[in-house]
Design a protein around this motif. Sequence first.
Motif, PDB file in Angstrom:
ATOM      1  N   ASP A  28       8.480  -2.179  -6.566  1.00  0.00           N
ATOM      2  CA  ASP A  28       9.276  -2.986  -7.493  1.00  0.00           C
ATOM      3  C   ASP A  28       8.407  -3.557  -8.613  1.00  0.00           C
ATOM      4  N   VAL A  29       7.205  -3.997  -8.261  1.00  0.00           N
ATOM      5  CA  VAL A  29       6.280  -4.490  -9.291  1.00  0.00           C
ATOM      6  C   VAL A  29       5.920  -3.368 -10.254  1.00  0.00           C
ATOM      7  N   THR A  30       5.586  -2.211  -9.705  1.00  0.00           N
ATOM      8  CA  THR A  30       5.207  -1.065 -10.540  1.00  0.00           C
ATOM      9  C   THR A  30       6.347  -0.664 -11.466  1.00  0.00           C
ATOM     10  N   LYS A  31       7.548  -0.571 -10.931  1.00  0.00           N
ATOM     11  CA  LYS A  31       8.710  -0.176 -11.737  1.00  0.00           C
ATOM     12  C   LYS A  31       9.024  -1.208 -12.810  1.00  0.00           C
ATOM     13  N   ALA A  32       8.884  -2.487 -12.467  1.00  0.00           N
ATOM     14  CA  ALA A  32       9.184  -3.546 -13.438  1.00  0.00           C
ATOM     15  C   ALA A  32       8.247  -3.482 -14.634  1.00  0.00           C
TER      16      ALA A  32
ATOM     17  N   GLN B 149       0.804  17.268  -9.958  1.00  0.00           N
ATOM     18  CA  GLN B 149       2.212  17.522  -9.643  1.00  0.00           C
ATOM     19  C   GLN B 149       3.085  16.282  -9.848  1.00  0.00           C
ATOM     20  N   TYR B 150       2.474  15.099  -9.774  1.00  0.00           N
ATOM     21  CA  TYR B 150       3.192  13.845  -9.979  1.00  0.00           C
ATOM     22  C   TYR B 150       2.432  12.983 -10.979  1.00  0.00           C
ATOM     23  N   ASP B 151       3.154  12.032 -11.586  1.00  0.00           N
ATOM     24  CA  ASP B 151       2.555  11.210 -12.633  1.00  0.00           C
ATOM     25  C   ASP B 151       1.719  10.058 -12.095  1.00  0.00           C
ATOM     26  N   LEU B 152       2.131   9.498 -10.975  1.00  0.00           N
ATOM     27  CA  LEU B 152       1.430   8.332 -10.447  1.00  0.00           C
ATOM     28  C   LEU B 152       1.732   8.153  -8.967  1.00  0.00           C
ATOM     29  N   MET B 153       0.918   7.322  -8.311  1.00  0.00           N
ATOM     30  CA  MET B 153       1.138   6.992  -6.910  1.00  0.00           C
ATOM     31  C   MET B 153       0.854   5.510  -6.699  1.00  0.00           C
ATOM     32  N   ALA B 154       1.476   4.948  -5.686  1.00  0.00           N
ATOM     33  CA  ALA B 154       1.234   3.564  -5.308  1.00  0.00           C
ATOM     34  C   ALA B 154       1.678   3.374  -3.853  1.00  0.00           C
ATOM     35  N   PRO B 155       0.947   2.529  -3.110  1.00  0.00           N
ATOM     36  CA  PRO B 155      -0.294   1.866  -3.509  1.00  0.00           C
ATOM     37  C   PRO B 155      -1.492   2.751  -3.219  1.00  0.00           C
ATOM     38  N   ILE B 156      -2.640   2.372  -3.800  1.00  0.00           N
ATOM     39  CA  ILE B 156      -3.895   3.029  -3.486  1.00  0.00           C
ATOM     40  C   ILE B 156      -4.969   1.959  -3.341  1.00  0.00           C
ATOM     41  N   PHE B 157      -5.936   2.194  -2.439  1.00  0.00           N
ATOM     42  CA  PHE B 157      -6.957   1.206  -2.116  1.00  0.00           C
ATOM     43  C   PHE B 157      -8.352   1.807  -2.286  1.00  0.00           C
ATOM     44  N   PHE B 158      -9.308   0.967  -2.654  1.00  0.00           N
ATOM     45  CA  PHE B 158     -10.724   1.350  -2.690  1.00  0.00           C
ATOM     46  C   PHE B 158     -10.979   2.610  -3.522  1.00  0.00           C
ATOM     47  N   ALA B 159     -10.257   2.779  -4.621  1.00  0.00           N
ATOM     48  CA  ALA B 159     -10.401   3.984  -5.441  1.00  0.00           C
ATOM     49  C   ALA B 159     -11.005   3.646  -6.800  1.00  0.00           C
ATOM     50  N   GLN B 160     -11.647   4.624  -7.421  1.00  0.00           N
ATOM     51  CA  GLN B 160     -12.221   4.488  -8.754  1.00  0.00           C
ATOM     52  C   GLN B 160     -11.750   5.635  -9.629  1.00  0.00           C
ATOM     53  N   ASP B 161     -11.887   5.444 -10.936  1.00  0.00           N
ATOM     54  CA  ASP B 161     -11.474   6.485 -11.883  1.00  0.00           C
ATOM     55  C   ASP B 161     -12.264   7.772 -11.671  1.00  0.00           C
ATOM     56  N   THR B 162     -11.554   8.892 -11.738  1.00  0.00           N
ATOM     57  CA  THR B 162     -12.171  10.215 -11.808  1.00  0.00           C
ATOM     58  C   THR B 162     -11.348  11.012 -12.809  1.00  0.00           C
ATOM     59  N   ASP B 163     -11.712  12.259 -13.045  1.00  0.00           N
ATOM     60  CA  ASP B 163     -10.973  13.091 -14.000  1.00  0.00           C
ATOM     61  C   ASP B 163      -9.513  13.216 -13.578  1.00  0.00           C
TER      62      ASP B 163
ATOM     63  N   ILE C 259      -7.203   4.484 -12.115  1.00  0.00           N
ATOM     64  CA  ILE C 259      -6.766   3.404 -11.239  1.00  0.00           C
ATOM     65  C   ILE C 259      -6.451   2.139 -12.037  1.00  0.00           C
ATOM     66  N   SER C 260      -5.308   1.542 -11.755  1.00  0.00           N
ATOM     67  CA  SER C 260      -4.869   0.335 -12.459  1.00  0.00           C
ATOM     68  C   SER C 260      -5.563  -0.904 -11.902  1.00  0.00           C
ATOM     69  N   GLU C 261      -5.342  -2.019 -12.588  1.00  0.00           N
ATOM     70  CA  GLU C 261      -5.682  -3.321 -12.031  1.00  0.00           C
ATOM     71  C   GLU C 261      -4.797  -3.559 -10.807  1.00  0.00           C
TER      72      GLU C 261
ATOM     73  N   SER D 289      -3.572  -0.920  -5.853  1.00  0.00           N
ATOM     74  CA  SER D 289      -3.402  -0.547  -7.254  1.00  0.00           C
ATOM     75  C   SER D 289      -2.469   0.640  -7.380  1.00  0.00           C
ATOM     76  N   VAL D 290      -2.270   1.074  -8.618  1.00  0.00           N
ATOM     77  CA  VAL D 290      -1.502   2.282  -8.923  1.00  0.00           C
ATOM     78  C   VAL D 290      -2.471   3.303  -9.500  1.00  0.00           C
ATOM     79  N   ALA D 291      -2.323   4.565  -9.130  1.00  0.00           N
ATOM     80  CA  ALA D 291      -3.143   5.645  -9.680  1.00  0.00           C
ATOM     81  C   ALA D 291      -2.302   6.497 -10.627  1.00  0.00           C
ATOM     82  N   PHE D 292      -2.827   6.762 -11.817  1.00  0.00           N
ATOM     83  CA  PHE D 292      -2.137   7.538 -12.851  1.00  0.00           C
ATOM     84  C   PHE D 292      -2.912   8.813 -13.160  1.00  0.00           C
TER      85      PHE D 292
END
Length: 256
Positions: A51-55, A82-96, A100-102, A211-214
């Motif tokens: 709900d937070v992500t969608k809002a 195959q998908y635009d984003l996922m939530a939630p995600i933990f302990f992740a960092q940006d890669t190609d 990763i969101s705040e 966080s959310v991953a995009f």
Amino acid sequence: MAKSSINMLLQACFFFWLFSALVHGKPLSLVTSEGPPHTINNKLFSGIDLDVTKAVLRQLGYSVKLNFVALGRAEMLVRSGQYDLMAPIFFAQDTDNFYISEPIVTYKPMVFSLSERNLSPESISDLAKYSVITFQGAPGYFGDAFKAMSEQARYKESADMSVIPEILAKSRYDFAVLDQYIFYYFYRINDKQRPIDIFKHHYLIPPVTASVAFKDKMLRDRFNYELKKFKQGKGYAKIVEAYLGRMEQVALTDTQ
């Protein structure tokens, strides 16, 4: 202004509108796994995290289509494009192609006891001389001290997290270990006014941010900007209250 300049300006506006329509016309595909109250596979409500992500995305002009898969598959599906984003995600960092969101939500694994028992453990190790109920696989999340405690205490893991708050309320175990949101969601699932002062909280396990991953970095950056504004308003508290009821006695999360 010359007629040619006006035409160029009109064309530019048209193409900008067309681009926006194309971008916003198709819903973003969000992949997740079910875990109430954070993520819920229901047409009427989808859980706190979603709900937070969608809002926030709605404020950016996007609609979202939810897709529920088995736990562990979501990350692979976004990384593969195959998908635009996922939530939630933990302990992740940006890669190609994976950004990763705040934090959207702070998970607070908590040790609960009954207030009337007046128990005051100072560490996880102190639980070893008591009875403890928690969710299935908990030692894999909480480290060596928790694993050692689980081998010494009268210890039980329940595959059904929904029963844990009631079992503690009936004093069948000395302590329960569960995320605060999950604990109070199931405790109040049929009555959002149910009193919660019967429980005492022991802050013995560090919180974890979700966080959310995009797959798109620019969208992630825009999401972060809008998320900060969203947390400063009343929308976040309203979402939590919808699932847990009023929680004045408990500091559930850091929304700063």
